[in-house]
Design an enzyme around this catalytic site. Structure first.
Site, PDB file in Angstrom:
ATOM      1  CE  LYS A 178      -2.001   3.000   2.206  1.00 23.81           C
ATOM      2  NZ  LYS A 178      -1.795   4.470   1.969  1.00 23.81           N
ATOM      3  CD  GLU A 253      12.223  -0.088   8.226  1.00 22.86           C
ATOM      4  OE1 GLU A 253      12.641  -1.232   8.002  1.00 22.86           O
ATOM      5  OE2 GLU A 253      12.323   0.846   7.415  1.00 22.86           O
ATOM      6  CD  GLU A 387       9.806  12.230  11.915  1.00 22.45           C
ATOM      7  OE1 GLU A 387       8.614  11.876  12.031  1.00 22.45           O
ATOM      8  OE2 GLU A 387      10.677  11.512  11.415  1.00 22.45           O
TER       9      GLU A 387
HETATM   10  P1  NAD Z   1       2.054   8.341   7.960  1.00 19.94           P
HETATM   11  O1  NAD Z   1       2.235   7.530   9.191  1.00 19.94           O
HETATM   12  O2  NAD Z   1       1.050   9.413   7.968  1.00 19.94           O
HETATM   13  O3  NAD Z   1       1.641   7.392   6.730  1.00 19.94           O
HETATM   14  C1  NAD Z   1       2.434   6.304   6.331  1.00 19.94           C
HETATM   15  C2  NAD Z   1       1.565   5.306   5.592  1.00 19.94           C
HETATM   16  O4  NAD Z   1       0.589   4.783   6.486  1.00 19.94           O
HETATM   17  C3  NAD Z   1       0.790   5.895   4.414  1.00 19.94           C
HETATM   18  O5  NAD Z   1       0.760   4.956   3.362  1.00 19.94           O
HETATM   19  C4  NAD Z   1      -0.608   6.094   5.001  1.00 19.94           C
HETATM   20  O6  NAD Z   1      -1.627   6.066   4.036  1.00 19.94           O
HETATM   21  C5  NAD Z   1      -0.707   4.903   5.929  1.00 19.94           C
HETATM   22  N1  NAD Z   1      -1.648   5.063   7.034  1.00 19.94           N
HETATM   23  C6  NAD Z   1      -2.040   6.210   7.646  1.00 19.94           C
HETATM   24  N2  NAD Z   1      -2.944   5.930   8.624  1.00 19.94           N
HETATM   25  C7  NAD Z   1      -3.097   4.586   8.634  1.00 19.94           C
HETATM   26  C8  NAD Z   1      -3.880   3.692   9.415  1.00 19.94           C
HETATM   27  N3  NAD Z   1      -4.680   4.117  10.400  1.00 19.94           N
HETATM   28  N4  NAD Z   1      -3.785   2.367   9.162  1.00 19.94           N
HETATM   29  C9  NAD Z   1      -2.966   1.902   8.193  1.00 19.94           C
HETATM   30  N5  NAD Z   1      -2.221   2.702   7.401  1.00 19.94           N
HETATM   31  C10 NAD Z   1      -2.278   4.032   7.629  1.00 19.94           C
HETATM   32  O7  NAD Z   1       3.494   8.891   7.559  1.00 19.94           O
HETATM   33  P2  NAD Z   1       3.861   9.878   6.367  1.00 19.94           P
HETATM   34  O8  NAD Z   1       3.455  11.262   6.737  1.00 19.94           O
HETATM   35  O9  NAD Z   1       3.394   9.293   5.089  1.00 19.94           O
HETATM   36  O10 NAD Z   1       5.463   9.757   6.359  1.00 19.94           O
HETATM   37  C11 NAD Z   1       6.293  10.454   7.203  1.00 19.94           C
HETATM   38  C12 NAD Z   1       6.744   9.596   8.365  1.00 19.94           C
HETATM   39  O11 NAD Z   1       7.391   8.409   7.909  1.00 19.94           O
HETATM   40  C13 NAD Z   1       7.760  10.286   9.240  1.00 19.94           C
HETATM   41  O12 NAD Z   1       7.412  10.102  10.586  1.00 19.94           O
HETATM   42  C14 NAD Z   1       9.057   9.566   8.922  1.00 19.94           C
HETATM   43  O13 NAD Z   1      10.023   9.615   9.927  1.00 19.94           O
HETATM   44  C15 NAD Z   1       8.569   8.194   8.680  1.00 19.94           C
HETATM   45  N6  NAD Z   1       9.557   7.401   7.935  1.00 19.94           N
HETATM   46  C16 NAD Z   1      10.266   6.434   8.608  1.00 19.94           C
HETATM   47  C17 NAD Z   1      11.241   5.697   7.943  1.00 19.94           C
HETATM   48  C18 NAD Z   1      12.039   4.647   8.674  1.00 19.94           C
HETATM   49  O14 NAD Z   1      12.605   3.797   8.028  1.00 19.94           O
HETATM   50  N7  NAD Z   1      12.108   4.705   9.988  1.00 19.94           N
HETATM   51  C19 NAD Z   1      11.490   5.925   6.599  1.00 19.94           C
HETATM   52  C20 NAD Z   1      10.761   6.906   5.939  1.00 19.94           C
HETATM   53  C21 NAD Z   1       9.786   7.641   6.627  1.00 19.94           C
END
Ligand code: NAD
Length: 487
Positions: A178, A253, A387
């Protein structure tokens, strides 16, 4: 270029590009212009059902292929990625807003990850176990879980697709990916290349859709056997609750607040550009971004000045101008980052440069934020604790190794820590004391190391992604004990 367009308003399920069951679509937006790039299918629960069912149907035959065959399929995929670097880089850059060369670098990284797991697929072994006598034999088998759900964010979609899909497939699982609704084009294009590489229908399904609908439907689906989630810490908690309902393993992650810790004896000519790049690359929207500079008192004034000058020199523009930094990915992200900038001075941080929207001749109407440095940031401030996910550097000062370690560890996150010093003992001491999944010395992150495990601690999650250990993550161990009766 036209060779690798993503079909409009479609998703990749069971080897076919199909519309969503209810015809729902999402617009993919170019952050440099605010204009639509193209529509993609917006998956709902029925689409997730179809994708999980396809992955389940494909699983027995895929798991039964030899590891070498799976490795060969991944190698064909990797070769196609390399043959389409420019198309993929365009998708990655335009979708996320990063400069084209940054997109290109991400595709090369994605390629090397897939190639790594192509080679690793037939190196995965269990162990033979010691026995109490020669009448017994014991060994372990490493088996795939079944259907792996992979949910990724928008910031480095190609790399995260490769890093999570390739080891899962290499180990014999099938996958429903996804992609983020904000930046799904590179994952879709990579899915198309996997299809062209001959991966059987259903082995890799790629969908996108909103988190609370498509993401929640996938991570809560009873047909899923393992969940990999990359994203924010808050969403990670929701994913773990969903995993608990179905009792499936989950790999998380999550976010970071990574420090660059700069001692007075460090080589500043190497350190300063790397520190600046660590918070301006991808406009600071990397989980491991060097968002904190923890600098030794005696050099702090001079370093802050050098860092600020370098930040001012960052050239900002749209992805196809290919300058140093692009816009933030979305209006929501832009407003969020500006919120941090508005509040920090009142909370006592000293603004050194930036501090608001960026406007230069190179910028269009997109969501640009100026590279920003705040000095003398108090450890309790939101700028240090949360963050920001923008080009915003918080400077903290220390005196002595003990205080440096205290400041490094004074965070809920535990992703990456970078130490800059020419004193070997000090570097090793700090690497030992810091609570982070990854440590870099005299460089930012993992350059020069192959298969560097992408480990997390504390609120950054828990994972053994990246490198050989990722293969273990996508397998379950079965222990076999045999009594030898034929004497
Ligand atoms: P997010 O948590 O908002 O979304 C990530 C994914 O989860 C998206 O595909 C979103 O549609 C999905 N999602 C959102 N709510 C959900 C739910 N209730 N159930 C299932 N899926 C759901 O994060 P973002 O804003 O897309 O990305 C930024 C974040 O990602 C930052 O916190 C960043 O640090 C983190 N990140 C971490 C790593 C790592 O390896 N640690 C790498 C890249 C990004």
């Amino acid at each position: 270029m036209a060779d690798l367009e993503v079909p409009a308003a479609r998703q990749l399920v069971d080897g076919d590009w199909t519309p969503a069951h209810d015809g729902a679509e999402l617009s993919v937006i170019d952050p440099a212009t605010g204009q639509d790039i193209q529509p993609v299918a917006a998956a709902g629960p029925a689409d997730i059902d179809a994708a999980v069912a396809a992955a389940r149907r494909a699983f027995p035959a895929w798991a039964a292929t030899s590891p070498s065959e799976r490795g060969a399929a991944l190698r064909r995929w990797a070769d196609l990625v390399l043959a389409h670097v420019e198309d993929l880089a365009r998708h990655e850059a335009q979708d996320v807003g990063k400069p084209l060369s940054g997109g290109r670098l991400n595709i090369f990284i994605a390629h090397s990850i897939i190639e790594y797991f192509a080679g690793a697929a037939d190196k995965l072994t269990g162990v033979t176990l010691p026995t109490r006598s020669r009448d017994y034999l014991g060994y372990t088998l490493l088996e795939p879980y079944g259907v792996c759900a992979v949910v990724i964010p928008w910031n480095v979609p190609a790399v995260l697709t490769a890093a999570n899909v390739a080891p899962a497939l290499a180990a014999g699982n099938t996958v429903v990916l996804k992609a983020s609704e904000v930046a799904p084009l590179a994952p879709f294009a990579l899915g198309e290349l996997a299809r062209r590489a001959g991966l059987p229908p259903g082995v890799l399904n790629v969908v996108t859709g909103l988190g609370p609908t498509a993401g929640a439907a996938l991570t809560g689906h009873p047909g899923v056997d393992h969940i990999s989630f990359v994203g924010s810490t808050g969403t990670g908690r929701a994913i773990m609750r969903a995993a608990a309902e179905n009792l499936v393993p989950v790999k998380l992650e999550l976010g970071g607040k990574s420090p660059n810790v700069l001692f007075a004896d460090a080589d500043l000519d190497v350190a300063v550009p790397a520190i600046v790049a660590s918070i301006t690359e991808n406009a600071g929207q990397n989980c491991y971004a060097g968002s904190r500079l923890v600098v030794e008192d005696s050099i702090a004034d001079a370093v802050v000045e050098r860092v600020a000058e370098a930040m001012k020199a960052i050239r900002i523009g749209a992805w196809d101008r290919d300058l140093d930094m692009g816009p933030l990915v979305s209006e929501a992200q832009y407003r969020r980052v500006l919120g941090f900038l508005d509040e920090a001075p009142a909370a006592g941080a000293k603004l050194v440069t930036g501090g608001g929207p960026a406007a230069t001749d190179d910028t269009g109407p997109g969501w640009y934020v100026a590279p920003t440095v705040f000095d003398r940031v108090d450890p309790g401030m939101r700028l240090v604790r949360e963050e920001v996910f923008g080009p915003v550097l918080a400077v903290q000062r220390f005196s002595g190794t003990r205080q440096a370690v205290e400041l490094m560890n004074d965070t809920d996150f535990g992703l990456l820590a970078c130490v800059w010093t020419n004193d070997v003992s000090r570097a090793l001491r700090v690497a030992q004391e810091v609570r982070a999944g990854q440590v870099a010395v005299n460089q930012f992150h993992d350059a020069g190391v192959i298969g560097f495990p992408f480990n997390m601690q504390k609120d950054s999650g828990f994972s053994r992604g990246g490198g050989y250990t990722a293969l273990r993550e996508y397998t379950q161990e079965k222990a076999v004990a045999i009594r030898l009766l034929d004497r």
